[in-house]
Design a protein around this motif. Structure first.
Motif, mmCIF file in Angstrom:
data_model
loop_
_atom_site.group_PDB
_atom_site.id
_atom_site.type_symbol
_atom_site.label_atom_id
_atom_site.label_comp_id
_atom_site.label_asym_id
_atom_site.label_seq_id
_atom_site.Cartn_x
_atom_site.Cartn_y
_atom_site.Cartn_z
ATOM 1 N N SER A 189 0.823 -1.198 0.000
ATOM 2 C CA SER A 189 0.000 0.000 0.000
ATOM 3 C C SER A 189 0.857 1.247 0.000
ATOM 4 O O SER A 189 0.516 2.258 -0.605
ATOM 5 C CB SER A 189 -0.941 -0.007 1.207
ATOM 6 O OG SER A 189 -0.187 -0.023 2.401
ATOM 7 N N GLN A 190 1.998 1.166 0.659
ATOM 8 C CA GLN A 190 2.896 2.311 0.706
ATOM 9 C C GLN A 190 3.603 2.517 -0.625
ATOM 10 O O GLN A 190 3.904 3.645 -0.991
ATOM 11 C CB GLN A 190 3.942 2.110 1.812
ATOM 12 C CG GLN A 190 3.340 2.197 3.215
ATOM 13 C CD GLN A 190 4.365 1.832 4.265
ATOM 14 O OE1 GLN A 190 5.180 0.936 4.031
ATOM 15 N NE2 GLN A 190 4.336 2.502 5.396
ATOM 16 N N THR A 191 3.883 1.440 -1.340
ATOM 17 C CA THR A 191 4.594 1.558 -2.607
ATOM 18 C C THR A 191 3.723 2.151 -3.698
ATOM 19 O O THR A 191 4.213 2.489 -4.761
ATOM 20 C CB THR A 191 5.099 0.185 -3.062
ATOM 21 O OG1 THR A 191 3.989 -0.668 -3.264
ATOM 22 C CG2 THR A 191 6.054 -0.401 -2.051
ATOM 23 N N SER A 192 2.441 2.288 -3.460
ATOM 24 C CA SER A 192 1.548 2.863 -4.453
ATOM 25 C C SER A 192 1.438 4.370 -4.293
ATOM 26 O O SER A 192 0.538 4.991 -4.830
ATOM 27 C CB SER A 192 0.168 2.210 -4.352
ATOM 28 O OG SER A 192 -0.384 2.456 -3.078
ATOM 29 N N ASP A 193 2.360 4.958 -3.555
ATOM 30 C CA ASP A 193 2.386 6.414 -3.399
ATOM 31 C C ASP A 193 2.514 7.074 -4.758
ATOM 32 O O ASP A 193 3.204 6.574 -5.643
ATOM 33 C CB ASP A 193 3.551 6.812 -2.489
ATOM 34 C CG ASP A 193 3.490 8.279 -2.115
ATOM 35 O OD1 ASP A 193 3.972 9.086 -2.929
ATOM 36 O OD2 ASP A 193 2.974 8.599 -1.034
ATOM 37 N N SER A 194 1.900 8.228 -4.935
ATOM 38 C CA SER A 194 1.854 8.888 -6.237
ATOM 39 C C SER A 194 3.219 9.310 -6.737
ATOM 40 O O SER A 194 3.400 9.578 -7.921
ATOM 41 C CB SER A 194 0.924 10.102 -6.170
ATOM 42 O OG SER A 194 1.395 11.020 -5.185
ATOM 43 N N SER A 195 4.228 9.448 -5.844
ATOM 44 C CA SER A 195 5.550 9.874 -6.297
ATOM 45 C C SER A 195 6.564 8.751 -6.400
ATOM 46 O O SER A 195 7.733 9.002 -6.586
ATOM 47 C CB SER A 195 6.133 10.945 -5.391
ATOM 48 O OG SER A 195 5.566 11.013 -4.162
ATOM 49 N N SER A 196 6.158 7.504 -6.284
ATOM 50 C CA SER A 196 7.095 6.386 -6.390
ATOM 51 C C SER A 196 7.474 6.148 -7.847
ATOM 52 O O SER A 196 6.687 6.392 -8.754
ATOM 53 C CB SER A 196 6.484 5.120 -5.783
ATOM 54 O OG SER A 196 5.302 4.785 -6.474
ATOM 55 N N ASN A 197 8.716 5.676 -8.068
ATOM 56 C CA ASN A 197 9.233 5.394 -9.403
ATOM 57 C C ASN A 197 9.871 4.010 -9.436
ATOM 58 O O ASN A 197 10.312 3.491 -8.402
ATOM 59 C CB ASN A 197 10.285 6.434 -9.802
ATOM 60 C CG ASN A 197 9.682 7.805 -10.036
ATOM 61 O OD1 ASN A 197 9.192 8.091 -11.114
ATOM 62 N ND2 ASN A 197 9.722 8.659 -9.021
ATOM 63 N N LEU A 198 9.936 3.465 -10.648
ATOM 64 C CA LEU A 198 10.592 2.182 -10.834
ATOM 65 C C LEU A 198 12.050 2.403 -11.217
ATOM 66 O O LEU A 198 12.369 3.248 -12.063
ATOM 67 C CB LEU A 198 9.902 1.379 -11.938
ATOM 68 C CG LEU A 198 8.459 0.942 -11.666
ATOM 69 C CD1 LEU A 198 7.872 0.244 -12.892
ATOM 70 C CD2 LEU A 198 8.384 0.035 -10.458
ATOM 71 N N VAL A 199 12.929 1.634 -10.609
ATOM 72 C CA VAL A 199 14.344 1.628 -10.956
ATOM 73 C C VAL A 199 14.640 0.278 -11.603
ATOM 74 O O VAL A 199 14.500 -0.767 -10.966
ATOM 75 C CB VAL A 199 15.230 1.839 -9.717
ATOM 76 C CG1 VAL A 199 16.701 1.788 -10.110
ATOM 77 C CG2 VAL A 199 14.897 3.161 -9.040
ATOM 78 N N ILE A 200 15.043 0.320 -12.876
ATOM 79 C CA ILE A 200 15.239 -0.918 -13.644
ATOM 80 C C ILE A 200 16.678 -0.977 -14.130
ATOM 81 O O ILE A 200 17.213 0.003 -14.670
ATOM 82 C CB ILE A 200 14.266 -0.990 -14.834
ATOM 83 C CG1 ILE A 200 12.815 -0.975 -14.344
ATOM 84 C CG2 ILE A 200 14.515 -2.246 -15.675
ATOM 85 C CD1 ILE A 200 11.787 -0.980 -15.468
ATOM 86 N N SER A 254 2.617 -0.983 -9.096
ATOM 87 C CA SER A 254 1.404 -0.215 -8.852
ATOM 88 C C SER A 254 1.116 0.708 -10.029
ATOM 89 O O SER A 254 1.995 0.978 -10.863
ATOM 90 C CB SER A 254 1.556 0.620 -7.580
ATOM 91 O OG SER A 254 2.566 1.602 -7.751
ATOM 92 N N GLU A 255 -0.082 1.198 -10.081
ATOM 93 C CA GLU A 255 -0.477 2.088 -11.170
ATOM 94 C C GLU A 255 0.351 3.372 -11.154
ATOM 95 O O GLU A 255 0.798 3.850 -12.197
ATOM 96 C CB GLU A 255 -1.971 2.426 -11.047
ATOM 97 C CG GLU A 255 -2.540 3.164 -12.245
ATOM 98 C CD GLU A 255 -2.616 2.287 -13.479
ATOM 99 O OE1 GLU A 255 -2.511 2.844 -14.589
ATOM 100 O OE2 GLU A 255 -2.772 1.066 -13.346
ATOM 101 N N ALA A 256 0.564 3.920 -9.952
ATOM 102 C CA ALA A 256 1.326 5.168 -9.849
ATOM 103 C C ALA A 256 2.774 4.970 -10.263
ATOM 104 O O ALA A 256 3.340 5.793 -10.999
ATOM 105 C CB ALA A 256 1.248 5.695 -8.417
ATOM 106 N N ALA A 257 3.389 3.890 -9.819
ATOM 107 C CA ALA A 257 4.788 3.636 -10.181
ATOM 108 C C ALA A 257 4.935 3.427 -11.682
ATOM 109 O O ALA A 257 5.919 3.869 -12.291
ATOM 110 C CB ALA A 257 5.311 2.425 -9.423
ATOM 111 N N PHE A 258 3.957 2.790 -12.296
ATOM 112 C CA PHE A 258 4.011 2.573 -13.737
ATOM 113 C C PHE A 258 3.917 3.900 -14.493
ATOM 114 O O PHE A 258 4.699 4.163 -15.414
ATOM 115 C CB PHE A 258 2.879 1.632 -14.162
ATOM 116 C CG PHE A 258 2.858 1.324 -15.632
ATOM 117 C CD1 PHE A 258 3.613 0.290 -16.149
ATOM 118 C CD2 PHE A 258 2.077 2.075 -16.508
ATOM 119 C CE1 PHE A 258 3.597 0.006 -17.510
ATOM 120 C CE2 PHE A 258 2.049 1.796 -17.860
ATOM 121 C CZ PHE A 258 2.825 0.763 -18.365
ATOM 122 N N LYS A 259 2.974 4.727 -14.110
ATOM 123 C CA LYS A 259 2.786 6.000 -14.809
ATOM 124 C C LYS A 259 3.991 6.917 -14.649
ATOM 125 O O LYS A 259 4.314 7.688 -15.560
ATOM 126 C CB LYS A 259 1.530 6.690 -14.284
ATOM 127 C CG LYS A 259 0.231 6.005 -14.702
ATOM 128 C CD LYS A 259 -0.969 6.760 -14.176
ATOM 129 C CE LYS A 259 -2.270 6.097 -14.625
ATOM 130 N NZ LYS A 259 -3.463 6.820 -14.086
#
Length: 496
Positions: free
Chosen positions: A78-89, A119-124
């Motif tokens: 639930s915390q990882t779905s924060d609107s400012s989270s990003n994916l590091v690949i 999460s949706e936010a991290a993807f966007k």
């Protein structure tokens, strides 16, 4: 552009269950399937997770906002779905995974994109890095018959649980418009595949040219150029399937294994052609027999199976060369993979793939025409999904245990313990041998030429003996005639 994508329901459901049970906030992996430009459709067979990198770190992680850094110990989904989270690949690691997995694919089965569990936010917030990752995968797992400039990006969102699929355009400039949605549904894909098999024999003779520049021509250079030129010949080959010549684009309606035979047009003798060119110092003989499989969807025409077989043959040859080069890069010392080189120290100084072939002329003159021989890895086939196969390549000194390790590391699957289920149709390894110009300057006649030389030598001796004997014979005859004449004259003188 692919308008619709159908995924194998049984495999994708297993992947979703595996992801939902994991504690990872994000995961990236490869999409295995097939894209067909004529049908504007894509088929997804399975999802293969990218393993951890050499440092033991996951290929994909979530970068949390700064305010959550203090709560890393109690992080939750639930915390990882924060609107400012990003994916590091780790884009390079995912591309390397795609490169090695693509070697294990057969005709009609390819790496067609990537999937991401986030999460949706991290993807966007990570569309740019995702597009870059897709592009890197496409470059690492490129194919010959690649007439589509798109790959798939599948997003599996866990809150709310949802599957979405997008086309990712492989343009030079990645923008927000590089991703476009397409229809995605699950169904039965694997059970409708048709199986095609081809045992293909080839015999290539590639010229080695005299060194003209500072860059020396290595064995791999000659083979790569030869295979690239051979693509044109192979594309023009006619196909016979189950004894019938393929002349149209009808669908395949019969069940079971279909035998494919490729008919190439008559080609010029490469030995004669090579020796007729200037600055040729030797010939590389690239010969062997390889096995190819192709799997065709029921909606595709039979000509697609032929194209997939041809593509698989070329990719198989290139994969074997890549393996030799990879081993040479990892181990700068000599490698034991069937190399036989007599009378010189080149094999002990550098890998045979980096052997400078221009030196063969000197080697031939110095060591009585000794040749260099190399056995390429052989191809074996492992049962995969619903009667399909994937493949791997084993060096002459490697066993099936290496195959099992590759299946676990790269495909996240267990290879069968029963060795009889693993197909090894290539009884003899594909071989590469080099010959100096002096071995092939008179095509096919090294033995006969020596015989001719012997005959000439013998004939010459006989002629010389005849010519040396003729004057003495004439001299003796003349002396005898002279004596007879004197004797007859003496008799007549006494009578008179």
């Amino acid at each position: 552009m692919v308008k619709a994508v159908v995924g194998e329901e049984s495999q994708l459901q297993l992947a979703e269950d595996r992801l939902s049970r994991s504690s990872e906030p994000a995961q990236v992996g490869l999409v295995i399937g097939k894209l067909n430009s004529a049908l504007d459709r894509g088929f997804v067979f399975d999802l293969v997770p990218t393993p951890q990198n050499d440092a033991g770190q996951p290929a994909c992680s979530v970068l949390e906002p700064a305010k959550d850094n203090k709560k890393k110990g109690s992080k939750s989904k639930s915390q990882t779905s924060d609107s400012s989270s990003n994916l590091v690949i780790d884009k390079d690691w995912v591309a390397e995974h795609a490169r090695q997995v693509s070697r294990m694919m057969v005709g009609g089965i390819k790496v067609v994109g990537i999937y991401v569990w986030a999460s949706e936010a991290a993807f966007k917030n990570s569309t740019m890095v995702l597009c870059q990752t897709v592009k890197g995968v496409a470059e690492a797992a490129s194919t010959l018959e690649d007439d589509l400039d798109v790959r798939l990006l599948i997003h599996i969102c866990y809150s709310p649980r949802r599957w979405t699929c997008r086309n990712c355009t492989l343009s030079s400039n990645i923008t927000s418009s590089s991703l476009r949605p397409c229809d995605f549904k699950m169904g039965r894909v694997l059970t409708s595949l048709q199986t095609f098999k081809c045992l293909y024999n080839f015999d290539l003779r590639l010229p080695i040219y005299q060194e003209k520049t500072s860059k020396s021509e290595t064995l791999v250079d000659v083979l790569c150029n030869g295979i690239s030129n051979y693509v044109k010949e192979l594309r023009g080959a006619k196909a016979v399937i189950d004894g019938n010549l393929v002349v149209n684009d009808e669908a395949c309606t019969t069940e079971g294994l279909h035998e494919v035979e490729l008919l190439l047009p008559f080609m010029k003798d490469m030995y004669i052609e090579a020796c007729s060119q200037k600055d040729v110092v030797g010939v590389v003989n690239f010969t062997g027999s390889l096995c190819s499989f192709s799997f065709l969807n029921s909606k595709e025409p039979i000509s697609q199976a032929v194209a997939d077989i041809k593509d698989d043959i070329i990719r198989s040859l290139r994969s074997r060369l890549d393996i030799i080069c990879d081993e040479a890069d990892e181990d700068p010392g000599p490698i034991d993979n069937g190399i036989k080189e007599a009378g010189n120290d080149l094999a002990s100084e550098k890998p045979v793939s980096q052997l400078v072939l221009h030196s063969l002329r000197c080697i031939s003159c110095a060591v009585d025409k000794k040749n260099c021989n190399l056995s390429l890895p052989r191809r074996v086939f492992v049962p995969w999904l619903a009667g399909t196969y994937i493949c791997d390549y084993l060096q002459p000194s490697e066993t099936l245990e290496v195959l099992k390790d590759h299946c676990v590391e790269l495909m996240s699957m267990e290879a069968p313990n029963d060795a009889s289920k693993i197909l090894e149709p290539e009884e003899e390894a594909i071989r590469v041998s080099t010959r100096s110009f002096w071995d092939v300057v008179i095509p096919y006649c090294s033995t006969s030429s020596s015989t001719q030389e012997k005959n000439i030598e013998i004939t010459g001796k006989e002629n010389s003996q005849k010519t040396s004997k003729s004057p003495s014979l004439y001299f003796v005859a003349a002396v005898i005639i002279l004596l007879l004449s004197v004797l007859v004259g003496f008799v007549f003188v006494r009578k008179s």
